[in-house]
Design a protein around this motif. Structure first.
Motif, PDB file in Angstrom:
ATOM      1  N   ASP A 201     -32.460  46.056 -35.821  1.00 13.28           N
ATOM      2  CA  ASP A 201     -33.501  45.753 -34.823  1.00 13.28           C
ATOM      3  C   ASP A 201     -32.942  45.120 -33.547  1.00 13.28           C
ATOM      4  O   ASP A 201     -33.669  44.906 -32.588  1.00 13.28           O
ATOM      5  CB  ASP A 201     -34.600  44.878 -35.427  1.00 13.28           C
ATOM      6  N   GLU A 202     -31.632  44.880 -33.498  1.00 17.25           N
ATOM      7  CA  GLU A 202     -30.999  44.329 -32.300  1.00 17.25           C
ATOM      8  C   GLU A 202     -30.268  45.397 -31.479  1.00 17.25           C
ATOM      9  O   GLU A 202     -29.652  45.081 -30.471  1.00 17.25           O
ATOM     10  CB  GLU A 202     -29.994  43.244 -32.685  1.00 17.25           C
TER      11      GLU A 202
ATOM     12  N   LEU B  31     -22.596  55.964 -31.416  1.00 20.14           N
ATOM     13  CA  LEU B  31     -22.914  55.956 -32.842  1.00 20.14           C
ATOM     14  C   LEU B  31     -21.856  55.178 -33.619  1.00 20.14           C
ATOM     15  O   LEU B  31     -22.181  54.421 -34.540  1.00 20.14           O
ATOM     16  CB  LEU B  31     -23.038  57.383 -33.363  1.00 20.14           C
ATOM     17  N   GLY B  32     -20.579  55.349 -33.239  1.00 18.85           N
ATOM     18  CA  GLY B  32     -19.509  54.578 -33.871  1.00 18.85           C
ATOM     19  C   GLY B  32     -19.664  53.098 -33.623  1.00 18.85           C
ATOM     20  O   GLY B  32     -19.457  52.276 -34.517  1.00 18.85           O
ATOM     21  N   ARG B  33     -20.052  52.733 -32.407  1.00 19.17           N
ATOM     22  CA  ARG B  33     -20.273  51.317 -32.093  1.00 19.17           C
ATOM     23  C   ARG B  33     -21.420  50.753 -32.919  1.00 19.17           C
ATOM     24  O   ARG B  33     -21.318  49.652 -33.467  1.00 19.17           O
ATOM     25  CB  ARG B  33     -20.552  51.122 -30.609  1.00 19.17           C
ATOM     26  N   ALA B  34     -22.508  51.495 -33.020  1.00 13.54           N
ATOM     27  CA  ALA B  34     -23.650  51.025 -33.815  1.00 13.54           C
ATOM     28  C   ALA B  34     -23.248  50.850 -35.275  1.00 13.54           C
ATOM     29  O   ALA B  34     -23.561  49.830 -35.901  1.00 13.54           O
ATOM     30  CB  ALA B  34     -24.817  51.994 -33.695  1.00 13.54           C
ATOM     31  N   LYS B  35     -22.530  51.826 -35.823  1.00 13.63           N
ATOM     32  CA  LYS B  35     -22.077  51.735 -37.217  1.00 13.63           C
ATOM     33  C   LYS B  35     -21.155  50.539 -37.402  1.00 13.63           C
ATOM     34  O   LYS B  35     -21.269  49.792 -38.375  1.00 13.63           O
ATOM     35  CB  LYS B  35     -21.365  53.040 -37.592  1.00 13.63           C
ATOM     36  N   TYR B  36     -20.247  50.326 -36.465  1.00 17.85           N
ATOM     37  CA  TYR B  36     -19.344  49.174 -36.532  1.00 17.85           C
ATOM     38  C   TYR B  36     -20.136  47.861 -36.489  1.00 17.85           C
ATOM     39  O   TYR B  36     -19.904  46.957 -37.287  1.00 17.85           O
ATOM     40  CB  TYR B  36     -18.335  49.224 -35.382  1.00 17.85           C
ATOM     41  N   LEU B  37     -21.085  47.752 -35.552  1.00 19.23           N
ATOM     42  CA  LEU B  37     -21.873  46.519 -35.435  1.00 19.23           C
ATOM     43  C   LEU B  37     -22.662  46.235 -36.706  1.00 19.23           C
ATOM     44  O   LEU B  37     -22.762  45.088 -37.147  1.00 19.23           O
ATOM     45  CB  LEU B  37     -22.810  46.597 -34.227  1.00 19.23           C
TER      46      LEU B  37
ATOM     47  N   ASN C 188     -21.395  42.052 -25.199  1.00 18.51           N
ATOM     48  CA  ASN C 188     -22.780  42.110 -25.687  1.00 18.51           C
ATOM     49  C   ASN C 188     -23.467  43.408 -25.319  1.00 18.51           C
ATOM     50  O   ASN C 188     -24.341  43.871 -26.038  1.00 18.51           O
ATOM     51  CB  ASN C 188     -23.587  40.933 -25.144  1.00 18.51           C
ATOM     52  N   GLU C 189     -23.103  43.987 -24.185  1.00 16.43           N
ATOM     53  CA  GLU C 189     -23.695  45.247 -23.745  1.00 16.43           C
ATOM     54  C   GLU C 189     -22.583  46.268 -23.551  1.00 16.43           C
ATOM     55  O   GLU C 189     -21.457  45.912 -23.225  1.00 16.43           O
ATOM     56  CB  GLU C 189     -24.445  45.099 -22.414  1.00 16.43           C
ATOM     57  N   THR C 190     -22.922  47.534 -23.731  1.00 13.96           N
ATOM     58  CA  THR C 190     -21.951  48.598 -23.521  1.00 13.96           C
ATOM     59  C   THR C 190     -22.594  49.686 -22.678  1.00 13.96           C
ATOM     60  O   THR C 190     -23.627  50.225 -23.053  1.00 13.96           O
ATOM     61  CB  THR C 190     -21.483  49.198 -24.867  1.00 13.96           C
ATOM     62  N   LEU C 191     -22.003  49.989 -21.553  1.00 13.20           N
ATOM     63  CA  LEU C 191     -22.439  51.082 -20.697  1.00 13.20           C
ATOM     64  C   LEU C 191     -21.351  52.142 -20.746  1.00 13.20           C
ATOM     65  O   LEU C 191     -20.192  51.859 -20.473  1.00 13.20           O
ATOM     66  CB  LEU C 191     -22.644  50.611 -19.254  1.00 13.20           C
ATOM     67  N   VAL C 192     -21.728  53.361 -21.139  1.00 13.48           N
ATOM     68  CA  VAL C 192     -20.765  54.448 -21.238  1.00 13.48           C
ATOM     69  C   VAL C 192     -21.122  55.500 -20.203  1.00 13.48           C
ATOM     70  O   VAL C 192     -22.215  56.053 -20.226  1.00 13.48           O
ATOM     71  CB  VAL C 192     -20.769  55.065 -22.655  1.00 13.48           C
ATOM     72  N   VAL C 193     -20.200  55.757 -19.294  1.00 14.40           N
ATOM     73  CA  VAL C 193     -20.381  56.774 -18.267  1.00 14.40           C
ATOM     74  C   VAL C 193     -19.176  57.696 -18.350  1.00 14.40           C
ATOM     75  O   VAL C 193     -18.039  57.255 -18.164  1.00 14.40           O
ATOM     76  CB  VAL C 193     -20.481  56.149 -16.859  1.00 14.40           C
TER      77      VAL C 193
END
Length: 92
Positions: free
Chosen positions: A75-76, A60-66, A43-48
């Motif tokens: 809006d989520e 951006l790829g994750r958002a496009k995939y979702l 549900n959450e993704t933290l990228v470090v």
């Protein structure tokens, strides 16, 4: 079949189904590790990661995939960027 195995199968299918998206949507294709993170069922993704490693491209790829998979609506999704360059890339 265990729930972990089902999740692994669904994630592998998602990586296969959206493979063209991850190769073509940015200037550089996402790496295998980035695609795995982008198609995660978390549900959450933290990228470090270090500078220039592709953090913004991954998100951006994750958002496009979702959005394309209809797992989330616009809006989520919340992006937080801590520098001007990343913020500019996200708003494009």
């Amino acid at each position: 079949m265990s729930s972990g195995l089902r999740r692994s199968i669904r994630q592998a299918w998602a990586r296969w189904r959206f493979r063209t998206l991850f190769r073509t949507f940015q200037r550089f294709p996402l790496t295998k590790a980035q695609v795995r993170a982008a198609t995660s069922f978390a549900n959450e993704t933290l990228v470090v990661a270090g500078a220039g490693s592709g953090k913004t491209a991954l998100l951006l790829g994750r958002a496009k995939y979702l959005l394309d998979s209809r797992r989330a609506s616009a809006d989520e999704i919340l992006f937080l960027a801590f520098n001007k360059k990343a913020a500019a890339e996200i708003t494009e």
